[in-house]
Design a protein around this motif. Sequence first.
Motif, PDB file in Angstrom:
ATOM      1  N   GLY A 218     -19.917   5.921  -2.353  1.00 36.94           N
ATOM      2  CA  GLY A 218     -19.984   6.930  -1.575  1.00 36.94           C
ATOM      3  C   GLY A 218     -20.023   8.161  -2.000  1.00 36.94           C
ATOM      4  O   GLY A 218     -20.805   8.820  -2.080  1.00 36.94           O
ATOM      5  N   GLU A 219     -19.003   8.208  -3.350  1.00 35.82           N
ATOM      6  CA  GLU A 219     -19.019   9.814  -3.928  1.00 35.82           C
ATOM      7  C   GLU A 219     -20.243   9.731  -4.916  1.00 35.82           C
ATOM      8  O   GLU A 219     -20.837  10.968  -5.235  1.00 35.82           O
ATOM      9  CB  GLU A 219     -17.562   9.986  -4.175  1.00 35.82           C
ATOM     10  CG  GLU A 219     -16.540   9.878  -2.990  1.00 35.82           C
ATOM     11  CD  GLU A 219     -16.012   8.754  -2.154  1.00 35.82           C
ATOM     12  OE1 GLU A 219     -17.019   7.398  -2.606  1.00 35.82           O
ATOM     13  OE2 GLU A 219     -15.243   8.888  -1.623  1.00 35.82           O
ATOM     14  N   ALA A 220     -20.284   8.308  -5.705  1.00 34.46           N
ATOM     15  CA  ALA A 220     -21.529   8.389  -6.759  1.00 34.46           C
ATOM     16  C   ALA A 220     -22.355   8.760  -5.985  1.00 34.46           C
ATOM     17  O   ALA A 220     -23.102   9.779  -7.035  1.00 34.46           O
ATOM     18  CB  ALA A 220     -21.327   6.396  -7.363  1.00 34.46           C
ATOM     19  N   GLU A 221     -23.067   8.092  -5.283  1.00 35.30           N
ATOM     20  CA  GLU A 221     -24.249   8.313  -4.611  1.00 35.30           C
ATOM     21  C   GLU A 221     -24.422  10.090  -3.968  1.00 35.30           C
ATOM     22  O   GLU A 221     -25.600  11.301  -4.291  1.00 35.30           O
ATOM     23  CB  GLU A 221     -24.359   7.866  -3.385  1.00 35.30           C
ATOM     24  CG  GLU A 221     -26.214   8.353  -2.856  1.00 35.30           C
ATOM     25  CD  GLU A 221     -26.229   6.989  -1.947  1.00 35.30           C
ATOM     26  OE1 GLU A 221     -27.552   6.566  -1.329  1.00 35.30           O
ATOM     27  OE2 GLU A 221     -25.800   6.169  -1.997  1.00 35.30           O
ATOM     28  N   HIS A 222     -23.643  11.094  -3.878  1.00 36.74           N
ATOM     29  CA  HIS A 222     -23.525  11.759  -3.021  1.00 36.74           C
ATOM     30  C   HIS A 222     -23.008  13.059  -4.871  1.00 36.74           C
ATOM     31  O   HIS A 222     -23.875  14.434  -4.744  1.00 36.74           O
ATOM     32  CB  HIS A 222     -22.258  12.456  -2.167  1.00 36.74           C
ATOM     33  CG  HIS A 222     -21.718  14.157  -2.435  1.00 36.74           C
ATOM     34  ND1 HIS A 222     -22.429  14.506  -1.468  1.00 36.74           N
ATOM     35  CD2 HIS A 222     -21.411  15.430  -2.920  1.00 36.74           C
ATOM     36  CE1 HIS A 222     -22.302  15.892  -1.345  1.00 36.74           C
ATOM     37  NE2 HIS A 222     -21.436  16.282  -1.746  1.00 36.74           N
ATOM     38  N   HIS A 223     -22.576  12.398  -5.460  1.00 34.11           N
ATOM     39  CA  HIS A 223     -22.467  13.446  -7.083  1.00 34.11           C
ATOM     40  C   HIS A 223     -23.666  13.406  -7.854  1.00 34.11           C
ATOM     41  O   HIS A 223     -24.521  14.388  -8.132  1.00 34.11           O
ATOM     42  CB  HIS A 223     -21.824  12.399  -8.254  1.00 34.11           C
ATOM     43  CG  HIS A 223     -21.274  13.443  -9.026  1.00 34.11           C
ATOM     44  ND1 HIS A 223     -20.312  14.409  -9.396  1.00 34.11           N
ATOM     45  CD2 HIS A 223     -22.207  13.252  -9.889  1.00 34.11           C
ATOM     46  CE1 HIS A 223     -20.892  15.187 -10.956  1.00 34.11           C
ATOM     47  NE2 HIS A 223     -21.696  13.986 -11.515  1.00 34.11           N
ATOM     48  N   PHE A 224     -24.515  12.075  -7.637  1.00 36.29           N
ATOM     49  CA  PHE A 224     -26.083  11.797  -8.219  1.00 36.29           C
ATOM     50  C   PHE A 224     -27.357  12.986  -7.557  1.00 36.29           C
ATOM     51  O   PHE A 224     -27.748  13.548  -8.196  1.00 36.29           O
ATOM     52  CB  PHE A 224     -25.705  10.403  -7.812  1.00 36.29           C
ATOM     53  CG  PHE A 224     -27.934  10.514  -8.314  1.00 36.29           C
ATOM     54  CD1 PHE A 224     -28.563  10.629  -8.984  1.00 36.29           C
ATOM     55  CD2 PHE A 224     -28.843  10.331  -6.411  1.00 36.29           C
ATOM     56  CE1 PHE A 224     -29.469  10.250  -9.196  1.00 36.29           C
ATOM     57  CE2 PHE A 224     -30.229   9.434  -7.437  1.00 36.29           C
ATOM     58  CZ  PHE A 224     -31.005   9.689  -8.013  1.00 36.29           C
ATOM     59  N   ALA A 225     -26.849  12.986  -5.748  1.00 37.92           N
ATOM     60  CA  ALA A 225     -27.655  14.322  -5.225  1.00 37.92           C
ATOM     61  C   ALA A 225     -27.621  15.209  -5.941  1.00 37.92           C
ATOM     62  O   ALA A 225     -28.589  15.976  -6.034  1.00 37.92           O
ATOM     63  CB  ALA A 225     -27.902  14.021  -4.048  1.00 37.92           C
ATOM     64  N   ALA A 226     -26.276  15.718  -5.925  1.00 33.39           N
ATOM     65  CA  ALA A 226     -26.208  17.297  -6.591  1.00 33.39           C
ATOM     66  C   ALA A 226     -26.421  17.258  -7.587  1.00 33.39           C
ATOM     67  O   ALA A 226     -26.905  18.695  -8.157  1.00 33.39           O
ATOM     68  CB  ALA A 226     -24.686  17.321  -6.386  1.00 33.39           C
ATOM     69  N   VAL A 227     -26.044  16.419  -9.079  1.00 31.33           N
ATOM     70  CA  VAL A 227     -26.630  16.768 -10.472  1.00 31.33           C
ATOM     71  C   VAL A 227     -28.223  16.682 -10.790  1.00 31.33           C
ATOM     72  O   VAL A 227     -29.007  17.782 -11.269  1.00 31.33           O
ATOM     73  CB  VAL A 227     -25.897  15.441 -11.135  1.00 31.33           C
ATOM     74  CG1 VAL A 227     -26.997  15.446 -12.327  1.00 31.33           C
ATOM     75  CG2 VAL A 227     -24.523  15.595 -11.472  1.00 31.33           C
ATOM     76  N   VAL A 228     -29.576  16.110  -9.260  1.00 28.83           N
ATOM     77  CA  VAL A 228     -30.002  15.900  -9.368  1.00 28.83           C
ATOM     78  C   VAL A 228     -31.098  17.723  -8.866  1.00 28.83           C
ATOM     79  O   VAL A 228     -31.524  18.076  -9.717  1.00 28.83           O
ATOM     80  CB  VAL A 228     -30.834  14.923  -8.981  1.00 28.83           C
ATOM     81  CG1 VAL A 228     -32.519  15.029  -7.947  1.00 28.83           C
ATOM     82  CG2 VAL A 228     -31.244  13.912  -9.060  1.00 28.83           C
TER      83      VAL A 228
END
Length: 676
Positions: A218-228
């Motif tokens: 969940g944290e990884a997916e949230h971080h991915f969206a933030a980086v994009v």
Amino acid sequence: MEISIPPEQASPGVLRVRMFGPLCVMRNEASVDLPPSRKVRALLAYLALAAHPVSRSRLCELLGDVPNDPRGELRWCLSKLRAVLDEPGRNRLTARGELISLDLGDCRADALQVEMAMRSGLAALDRVTVEELCALILGEFLEGLDLNRSPQLDQWVAAQRRRYRSFHAALLERMVELLPEHPHILRPHAERWAEISPFEARAQRLLLKTLLGCGMPGEAEHHFAAVVRLFEGEGIDPAEIRQAWRELRKPTVAAAALPTGARQSDNADRAESSQIDRAASAGRASLAVMPFFQIGDQDGQSRLTHGLTHDIITRLAKLRNLFIIASGSVFTLAEQGIAPAEAATRLNVDYYASGTLRHVEGLSQVSVELVETATARIVWSEEFETVRDETFLVLDDIGDRIVASIASEIEMAERNRAILKPPNSLNAWEAYHRGLWHMYRFTKTDNDRAQQFFRQASETDPTFARAYSGLSFTHWQNAFQHWQDRERETALAFETAGRSLMADEHDPAAHWAMGRALWLRQRPDQAVAELERAVDLSPNFALGHYALSFVQSQSGDPSAAIASSDHSRSLSPFDPLLFGMLGARAMAHVRLRQFDEAADWAVKAAARPNAHIIILAIAAHCLVLAGRVDEAKTFVALIRQTIPGYRSADFLETFRFDTDAEMLFRKAGAHLELPG
């Protein structure tokens, strides 16, 4: 190599200087009260990091705005530093005639310890040493220290912050290489690396991998969206991050062990990076600016060349018309001793730039080359020169010119390449540059062709802001040149500029298009505000400065128009719109009633090979006002060869002159026998 001494082992009387985080000096583990003067604090750091003694005159320049007695202020600053640093029998701050030096050889200075370690090379550092160095960097260099009235010191501080940030990122990357392959061990270092280098794709990829490895999808997916969102907000294509995320989410990859580091997986990463980079740059030309090299420096990398390289990369990225490789990648390759040509091949970029700095007989010379990677053809090269005492101004003056020249030369190369391809084979980027090729010919037929290619580019990629700004320009030309119904074309110029802004409000070209459209709609104040936004977003955007000059030359501040014209020409001395830059300056001189100057600049504008009828008309009117009527009539003859019925009223209707300027040009038109 000794990196640090823990506080409990420090000998009595040792002096510590901490430059990471807020500046701090400690003696016997007790903080020393520092003078409140920000100049004194910055001067301490400047002298501590200076490789050689510094002249008093140079230090006076750095101190900035001192109205009466700069040397007196320098003496005051040095006296405050002596009170902090000197001890009985130990004078660390010394003056020998004109030269000032600071010797901290017997002290513990965090920035100097990092400097010494980086000079030895990352490959020579073991894990314990890297950990100690990372522990030294507790915050930003001279955190919180800004000097509003000392621009050169402020610039130096900013350059050092960028430089030490790159050192910190390199140390963190080295740490990742040396640590065990365990996500829980790697995670804090990966997080710090991604924080220091948010636009470094490798750092973000590693953090995503460690988060997944730690059982935190969940944290990884949230971080991915933030980086994009972060990448897109800065105009950086997030294709590499998206591709990495897709690979990481595959079960076989997610379950795999983490790599020891970039060096051990170099071949695999390079192949992946090559494919990703090509995909990411599919819509735009890609460029790597390799670290500049200082000839004569022990390791070739001075603070100035580091700062210059970072500034060029940042400013080119702000133009938003090229795919720019992040600084972390190019500095990492340079630290491995990889030559610029090989680095560009590994990065799979279309172009690369490299340069050198040399100090010769009181001068600093910066040489730059722009090379096409596939053919090794030198696209552009130039040498810039400045007085050595003013070398720090390189980052603002020469840096601006380098950025503008690189962008202009790549655009020209891309236009020439696009014109050779069949129209039905063009992608959005190529169609856009095919449109530019026609647009800059400034004929009605070519303007129509340009409009077709810009429309093709926007239909191929509806998110391509520059396609819409180009389309807006063609409608603007139709209105300005009276090639089509002015009211309708003005509305279309405004509409397509709006689409450009919706596609990318951070693109300076979108605001440039909107500013020009607002001028057509007779809203000069709003036009100026929009154009100022364009140059705020990218100070190196030459067309933004030219458009400001154009608007101000007719009804705004004529002196500001002259300054903007000169700046646009310094940024792009061979620009296709150079005739317009010169013509705007001529009109500004008319409003200042400097008719001789107006005539001289107008004639220069009319001499440009792509100057159109309106530029010839500016020259004819300015020559009359300067009393050079016979010369003016030669331009009238040229105008009538193209448009026999051209009138002075047509000229006046083209522009938005204020009352006084209109009166002057109307008076000139009466002498030209152009019926109004």
